[in-house]
Design an enzyme around this catalytic site. Structure first.
Site, PDB file in Angstrom:
ATOM      1  N   ILE A 265       0.822  -1.228   0.000  1.00  0.00           N
ATOM      2  CA  ILE A 265       0.000   0.000   0.000  1.00  0.00           C
ATOM      3  C   ILE A 265       0.845   1.263   0.000  1.00  0.00           C
ATOM      4  CG2 ILE A 265      -2.129  -0.895   1.046  1.00  0.00           C
ATOM      5  CD1 ILE A 265      -1.041   0.091   3.770  1.00  0.00           C
TER       6      ILE A 265
ATOM      7  N   GLY B 190      11.066   6.098   0.403  1.00  0.00           N
ATOM      8  CA  GLY B 190      12.473   6.020   0.058  1.00  0.00           C
ATOM      9  C   GLY B 190      13.189   4.923   0.820  1.00  0.00           C
ATOM     10  N   TYR B 191      12.654   4.528   1.983  1.00  0.00           N
ATOM     11  CA  TYR B 191      13.368   3.592   2.846  1.00  0.00           C
ATOM     12  C   TYR B 191      12.658   2.274   3.050  1.00  0.00           C
ATOM     13  CZ  TYR B 191      15.704   7.909   3.927  1.00  0.00           C
ATOM     14  OH  TYR B 191      16.385   9.088   3.807  1.00  0.00           O
ATOM     15  N   ALA B 192      11.389   2.248   2.682  1.00  0.00           N
ATOM     16  CA  ALA B 192      10.606   1.089   3.104  1.00  0.00           C
ATOM     17  C   ALA B 192       9.470   0.783   2.140  1.00  0.00           C
ATOM     18  CB  ALA B 192      10.030   1.380   4.484  1.00  0.00           C
TER      19      ALA B 192
ATOM     20  N   VAL C 245       5.472  -0.653   2.457  1.00  0.00           N
ATOM     21  CA  VAL C 245       4.455  -0.800   3.495  1.00  0.00           C
ATOM     22  C   VAL C 245       3.343  -1.708   2.971  1.00  0.00           C
ATOM     23  CG1 VAL C 245       2.827   0.427   4.999  1.00  0.00           C
ATOM     24  CG2 VAL C 245       5.015   1.492   4.409  1.00  0.00           C
TER      25      VAL C 245
ATOM     26  N   ASP D 200      10.174  15.782   8.387  1.00  0.00           N
ATOM     27  CA  ASP D 200       9.700  15.364   7.070  1.00  0.00           C
ATOM     28  C   ASP D 200       8.177  15.498   6.976  1.00  0.00           C
ATOM     29  OD1 ASP D 200      10.069  14.572   4.465  1.00  0.00           O
ATOM     30  OD2 ASP D 200      10.342  12.444   4.909  1.00  0.00           O
TER      31      ASP D 200
HETATM   32  N1  LIG Z   1      -0.298   3.067   9.057  1.00  0.00           N
HETATM   33  C1  LIG Z   1      -0.454   3.186   7.744  1.00  0.00           C
HETATM   34  N2  LIG Z   1      -1.675   3.013   7.188  1.00  0.00           N
HETATM   35  C2  LIG Z   1      -1.848   3.155   5.854  1.00  0.00           C
HETATM   36  N3  LIG Z   1      -0.869   3.459   4.988  1.00  0.00           N
HETATM   37  C3  LIG Z   1       0.371   3.652   5.484  1.00  0.00           C
HETATM   38  C4  LIG Z   1       0.646   3.516   6.881  1.00  0.00           C
HETATM   39  N4  LIG Z   1       1.967   3.773   7.086  1.00  0.00           N
HETATM   40  C5  LIG Z   1       2.473   4.068   5.870  1.00  0.00           C
HETATM   41  N5  LIG Z   1       1.535   3.989   4.894  1.00  0.00           N
HETATM   42  C6  LIG Z   1       1.725   4.254   3.455  1.00  0.00           C
HETATM   43  O1  LIG Z   1       3.073   3.959   3.098  1.00  0.00           O
HETATM   44  C7  LIG Z   1       3.722   5.147   2.596  1.00  0.00           C
HETATM   45  C8  LIG Z   1       5.187   5.118   2.970  1.00  0.00           C
HETATM   46  O2  LIG Z   1       5.327   5.063   4.388  1.00  0.00           O
HETATM   47  P1  LIG Z   1       6.512   5.798   5.141  1.00  0.00           P
HETATM   48  O3  LIG Z   1       6.447   7.275   4.817  1.00  0.00           O
HETATM   49  O4  LIG Z   1       6.476   5.448   6.580  1.00  0.00           O
HETATM   50  O5  LIG Z   1       7.775   5.140   4.396  1.00  0.00           O
HETATM   51  P2  LIG Z   1       9.239   5.740   4.155  1.00  0.00           P
HETATM   52  O6  LIG Z   1      10.002   4.789   3.299  1.00  0.00           O
HETATM   53  O7  LIG Z   1       9.855   6.080   5.480  1.00  0.00           O
HETATM   54  O8  LIG Z   1       8.902   7.062   3.336  1.00  0.00           O
HETATM   55  P3  LIG Z   1       9.827   8.320   3.013  1.00  0.00           P
HETATM   56  O9  LIG Z   1      10.487   8.060   1.708  1.00  0.00           O
HETATM   57  O10 LIG Z   1       8.834   9.466   2.921  1.00  0.00           O
HETATM   58  O11 LIG Z   1      10.769   8.491   4.165  1.00  0.00           O
HETATM   59  C9  LIG Z   1       2.902   6.313   3.163  1.00  0.00           C
HETATM   60  O12 LIG Z   1       3.004   7.476   2.358  1.00  0.00           O
HETATM   61  C10 LIG Z   1       1.498   5.737   3.151  1.00  0.00           C
HETATM   62  O13 LIG Z   1       0.929   5.851   1.869  1.00  0.00           O
END
Ligand SMILES: Nc1ncnc2c1ncn2[C@@H]1O[C@H](COP(=O)(O)OP(=O)(O)OP(=O)(O)O)[C@@H](O)[C@H]1O
Length: 430
Positions: free
Chosen positions: A119, A123-125, A127, A237
């Site tokens: 979903i 950039g790091y993960a 989900v 962020d």
């Molecule tokens: N609890 C949640 N419920 C629903 N969707 C979620 C949830 N947590 C994250 N997501 C989805 O996953 C996406 C990426 O999550 P997150 O920003 O934590 O990852 P990231 O790799 O750290 O991102 P970034 O590159 O911004 O640092 C979010 O923009 C959102 O669309």
């Protein structure tokens, strides 16, 4: 009325004190560093004045009887279950409610991390949507980027912060997993991110009342992180993709991967590596690597602009929303600013408040930006103030490090726009 004007603990007093402070700090000829800066500062004062006029027009009678301003109490979340990992408990001072998930539990919940359940991708993960054995819907964040050491550092850093955060407007961590990778498990926010709703392909689902609710809730969440949480947390962020929405459009700030704790005695934090999202960077961050509350306030201002205009912080042509919006904000051209998909279906008092708050939050000089406690007042207006409790925690106004630095330095709008363009080139040249 006169007495109330003198009383800095009353809502009117707080705002007037701000205006007086701005006037004395910014527009006197002695301390004005240049003509252009003086013009810039006058503009900020005029934004505050506009807000103040709006405030006066509508609420003069009721304001006289307002109780002193208080910060609403945040209900504490009840414990769910003892953590099964004494090691993690000891090291990271875990909330006792956090669950330590096994890999097989997470695989079962997410259909073995299947693509259909993907979903979100940052950039790091990655989900994944999942369903626990007890039926609870979750979002499982699987760290994917970097070496093993980088992943561990990122995981511990996010976990160390999010495990201490507990507010209706922050993402809810349920637990984590360290078997076969690094996983953070959150309550699922069923509507996904604000970014996906504002800029996604679906028909516009966000009418003005929902957008206003998101602006208010996000401000409450950020105020909590800055001022009311056990530790002073700078998110670093804030952006539309990091604001999740629950079924009833309650916003929840997520992604604490870059967040920093600032010990009370530290004025600011300095970084040498640029992390975050272009389009949301405060000038003092990309010029000096300074991180403090006001850098989050700037990003929040950009987020408000996204909410008002429906435009991305940086569009597909790499045009900055701030640069596009500044002249319209300065001329108070609300109709040109508002997302065309809203038509005329918005509450003009609310939009005036949000526009003026955005103008102040994106001021290039941090000293001219409000703190989140002031932002909450600006956004909510008299309805919020009327509901305030009698308790008033008087806080001495301490200037942040970036305020001091930018105040001392001549930093005018031409330099700011040059810097912004230079950083845009750097950001998009690789
Ligand atoms: N609890 C949640 N419920 C629903 N969707 C979620 C949830 N947590 C994250 N997501 C989805 O996953 C996406 C990426 O999550 P997150 O920003 O934590 O990852 P990231 O790799 O750290 O991102 P970034 O590159 O911004 O640092 C979010 O923009 C959102 O669309």
């Amino acid at each position: 009325m006169e007495k109330e004007k003198q009383d800095v603990s009353s809502p009117r007093g707080v705002l007037e004190a701000c205006v007086r402070e701005f006037e004395s700090e910014t527009v006197t000829p002695e301390n004005s560093t240049s003509e252009s800066e003086s013009r810039l500062n006058s503009r900020a004062v005029s934004h505050w004045r506009k807000f103040f006029k709006l405030w006066n027009k509508r609420s003069i009678k009721r304001l006289a009887s307002f109780p002193p301003l208080g910060v609403p109490k945040i209900p504490r979340r009840k414990s769910r279950k003892e953590s099964e990992s004494p090691l993690l408990n000891n090291i990271y001072n875990f909330k006792s409610s956090l669950v330590n998930f096994t890999l097989s539990e997470l695989q079962t919940a997410t259909g073995n991390f299947s693509d259909e359940n993907l979903i979100g991708k940052g950039g790091y993960a990655k989900v994944y949507k999942g369903c626990l054995r007890n039926g609870q819907l979750v979002a499982v964040k699987r760290l994917t980027k970097g070496t093993a050491d980088e992943k561990t550092a990122g995981f511990l850093s996010e976990l160390g912060i999010i495990a201490h955060v507990d507010h209706p407007n922050t993402a809810k961590l349920i637990g984590c997993g360290i078997e076969g990778g690094m996983y953070l498990v959150f309550q699922l926010s069923t509507l996904g991110s604000l970014g996906s709703l504002l800029h996604g392909s679906k028909d516009n689902e966000l009418d003005w009342s929902k957008r206003y609710k998101v602006a208010l809730g996000t401000a409450d969440g950020l105020l909590y992180l800055h001022e009311n949480c056990k530790k002073r947390i700078i998110h670093r962020d804030i952006k539309a993709d990091n604001i999740l929405l629950t079924q009833d459009y309650e916003p929840q700030i997520c992604d604490f991967g870059l967040a920093k704790w600032l010990p009370e005695q530290w004025t600011h934090h300095n970084v040498s590596k640029f992390e975050g999202t272009f389009g949301y960077f405060a000038p003092e961050y990309f010029m000096h690597g300074i991180v403090d509350e006001k850098t989050d306030v700037y990003s929040f201002g950009v987020l408000l602009l996204e909410i008002i205009t429906g435009r991305r912080a940086v569009d597909h042509l790499q045009q900055s929303l701030v640069i596009w919006a500044k002249p319209l904000l300065d001329s108070n051209s609300i109709k040109e600013l508002v997302d065309p998909s809203l038509g005329e279906n918005y509450n003009s008092e609310e939009i005036d408040r949000v526009v003026l708050t955005a103008s102040l939050c994106i001021e290039q000089s941090p000293i001219l930006r409000p703190r989140m406690s002031q932002v909450v007042i600006l956004l909510r207006g008299d309805e919020y103030v009327a509901e305030c409790t009698k308790e008033y925690r008087e806080k001495t106004i301490q200037r942040t490090y970036s305020e001091e630095l930018l105040d001392a330095e001549e930093y005018n709008s031409t330099r700011y726009l040059n810097d912004l363009n230079r950083h845009k080139q750097v950001a998009f040249s690789s």
